[in-house]
Design a protein around this motif. Structure first.
Motif, PDB file in Angstrom:
ATOM      1  N   THR A  31       0.802  -1.216   0.000  1.00  0.00           N
ATOM      2  CA  THR A  31       0.000   0.000   0.000  1.00  0.00           C
ATOM      3  C   THR A  31       0.840   1.274   0.000  1.00  0.00           C
ATOM      4  O   THR A  31       0.294   2.361  -0.024  1.00  0.00           O
ATOM      5  N   ALA A  32       2.145   1.158   0.038  1.00  0.00           N
ATOM      6  CA  ALA A  32       3.009   2.344   0.018  1.00  0.00           C
ATOM      7  C   ALA A  32       2.910   3.028  -1.341  1.00  0.00           C
ATOM      8  O   ALA A  32       2.760   2.380  -2.368  1.00  0.00           O
ATOM      9  N   ARG A  33       3.001   4.353  -1.330  1.00  0.00           N
ATOM     10  CA  ARG A  33       2.949   5.130  -2.570  1.00  0.00           C
ATOM     11  C   ARG A  33       4.260   5.873  -2.763  1.00  0.00           C
ATOM     12  O   ARG A  33       4.970   6.140  -1.809  1.00  0.00           O
ATOM     13  N   GLU A  34       4.534   6.223  -4.009  1.00  0.00           N
ATOM     14  CA  GLU A  34       5.677   7.071  -4.313  1.00  0.00           C
ATOM     15  C   GLU A  34       5.140   8.371  -4.910  1.00  0.00           C
ATOM     16  O   GLU A  34       4.425   8.355  -5.902  1.00  0.00           O
ATOM     17  N   TYR A  35       5.459   9.479  -4.261  1.00  0.00           N
ATOM     18  CA  TYR A  35       5.041  10.798  -4.722  1.00  0.00           C
ATOM     19  C   TYR A  35       6.157  11.386  -5.556  1.00  0.00           C
ATOM     20  O   TYR A  35       7.332  11.209  -5.246  1.00  0.00           O
ATOM     21  N   VAL A  36       5.804  12.119  -6.598  1.00  0.00           N
ATOM     22  CA  VAL A  36       6.806  12.729  -7.473  1.00  0.00           C
ATOM     23  C   VAL A  36       6.801  14.240  -7.268  1.00  0.00           C
ATOM     24  O   VAL A  36       5.748  14.880  -7.316  1.00  0.00           O
ATOM     25  N   VAL A  37       7.993  14.778  -7.019  1.00  0.00           N
ATOM     26  CA  VAL A  37       8.195  16.227  -6.939  1.00  0.00           C
ATOM     27  C   VAL A  37       9.130  16.575  -8.095  1.00  0.00           C
ATOM     28  O   VAL A  37      10.227  16.031  -8.208  1.00  0.00           O
ATOM     29  N   THR A  51       1.884  16.024   1.775  1.00  0.00           N
ATOM     30  CA  THR A  51       1.702  15.204   2.966  1.00  0.00           C
ATOM     31  C   THR A  51       1.736  13.747   2.544  1.00  0.00           C
ATOM     32  O   THR A  51       1.036  13.353   1.597  1.00  0.00           O
ATOM     33  N   ILE A  52       2.567  12.965   3.222  1.00  0.00           N
ATOM     34  CA  ILE A  52       2.722  11.549   2.911  1.00  0.00           C
ATOM     35  C   ILE A  52       2.578  10.750   4.210  1.00  0.00           C
ATOM     36  O   ILE A  52       2.375  11.333   5.266  1.00  0.00           O
ATOM     37  N   THR A  53       2.711   9.429   4.117  1.00  0.00           N
ATOM     38  CA  THR A  53       2.691   8.591   5.313  1.00  0.00           C
ATOM     39  C   THR A  53       4.050   7.913   5.478  1.00  0.00           C
ATOM     40  O   THR A  53       4.887   7.939   4.577  1.00  0.00           O
ATOM     41  N   THR A  54       4.243   7.283   6.625  1.00  0.00           N
ATOM     42  CA  THR A  54       5.532   6.670   6.954  1.00  0.00           C
ATOM     43  C   THR A  54       5.924   5.540   6.005  1.00  0.00           C
ATOM     44  O   THR A  54       7.090   5.179   5.947  1.00  0.00           O
ATOM     45  N   ALA A 127       1.192   5.841   8.890  1.00  0.00           N
ATOM     46  CA  ALA A 127       0.468   5.081   7.873  1.00  0.00           C
ATOM     47  C   ALA A 127      -0.735   4.426   8.534  1.00  0.00           C
ATOM     48  O   ALA A 127      -0.608   3.836   9.608  1.00  0.00           O
ATOM     49  N   PRO A 128      -1.908   4.554   7.934  1.00  0.00           N
ATOM     50  CA  PRO A 128      -3.075   3.901   8.531  1.00  0.00           C
ATOM     51  C   PRO A 128      -2.929   2.391   8.412  1.00  0.00           C
ATOM     52  O   PRO A 128      -2.304   1.906   7.465  1.00  0.00           O
ATOM     53  N   PRO A 129      -3.478   1.651   9.360  1.00  0.00           N
ATOM     54  CA  PRO A 129      -3.387   0.196   9.230  1.00  0.00           C
ATOM     55  C   PRO A 129      -4.142  -0.235   7.979  1.00  0.00           C
ATOM     56  O   PRO A 129      -5.200   0.298   7.671  1.00  0.00           O
ATOM     57  N   SER A 130      -3.570  -1.159   7.255  1.00  0.00           N
ATOM     58  CA  SER A 130      -4.226  -1.625   6.038  1.00  0.00           C
ATOM     59  C   SER A 130      -5.398  -2.519   6.397  1.00  0.00           C
ATOM     60  O   SER A 130      -5.441  -3.130   7.458  1.00  0.00           O
ATOM     61  N   VAL A 131      -6.352  -2.584   5.512  1.00  0.00           N
ATOM     62  CA  VAL A 131      -7.513  -3.456   5.710  1.00  0.00           C
ATOM     63  C   VAL A 131      -7.041  -4.898   5.834  1.00  0.00           C
ATOM     64  O   VAL A 131      -7.528  -5.656   6.667  1.00  0.00           O
TER      65      VAL A 131
END
Length: 154
Positions: A31-37, A51-54, A127-131
């Motif tokens: 569920t991790a994402r990669e943000y592009v700057v 804003t991102i998560t851990t 990071a929110p707990p995954s389902v």
């Protein structure tokens, strides 16, 4: 020593659910994402405040065109751009990814263009707990409860 019938049923149920649980765990990990700057020709970072998560990472692109992405210890003013004592952490001069990071606020600059405002920040939230991980924990709790009710010991 004869094994009770309900013990065999419980064991078969656990065997069948192992694959499903492993699959759910894999989904939860992915569920991790990669943000592009993007460092632009106009000497700005697009999405300079995100804003991102851990569990996430940030990919800095466009750094080959005379830009950098250099982590700072705190928010700085234009007058502090040349203070190397405020640099700490990642220091990219070519496109690349950084992270994951702990919870907090992070600051970065483009070394050559910092004094004209090429700076950015990102905030890292838990990071929110995954389902999937919640479901796996619930299934294991139910299996443990079932085993206790039947008087089994693992």
């Amino acid at each position: 020593h004869k094994v009770p019938k309900y013990t065999k049923s419980l064991f078969k149920m656990m065997q069948r659910s192992t694959f499903v649980l492993a699959l759910l765990l894999l989904i939860g990990v992915c569920t991790a994402r990669e943000y592009v700057v993007q460092a632009t020709a106009g000497n700005v970072f697009n999405d300079a405040e995100i804003t991102i998560t851990t569990s996430d990472t940030i990919r800095f692109e466009g750094l080959e065109n005379g830009h950098t992405a250099t982590q700072l210890t705190r928010l700085i003013s234009s007058a502090e751009c040349d203070n190397k004592d405020l640099e700490s952490g990642f220091d990219l001069s070519a496109s690349g990814s950084v992270g994951p990071f702990g919870i907090g606020q992070y600051f970065y600059k483009c070394k050559p263009h910092c004094s004209i405002g090429m700076r950015g920040t990102f905030t890292v939230l838990p990071a929110p707990p995954s389902v999937a991980s919640s479901l796996v924990a619930s299934v294991f709790s139910l299996l443990a409860l079932f085993a206790m009710v039947l008087g089994l010991v693992f």
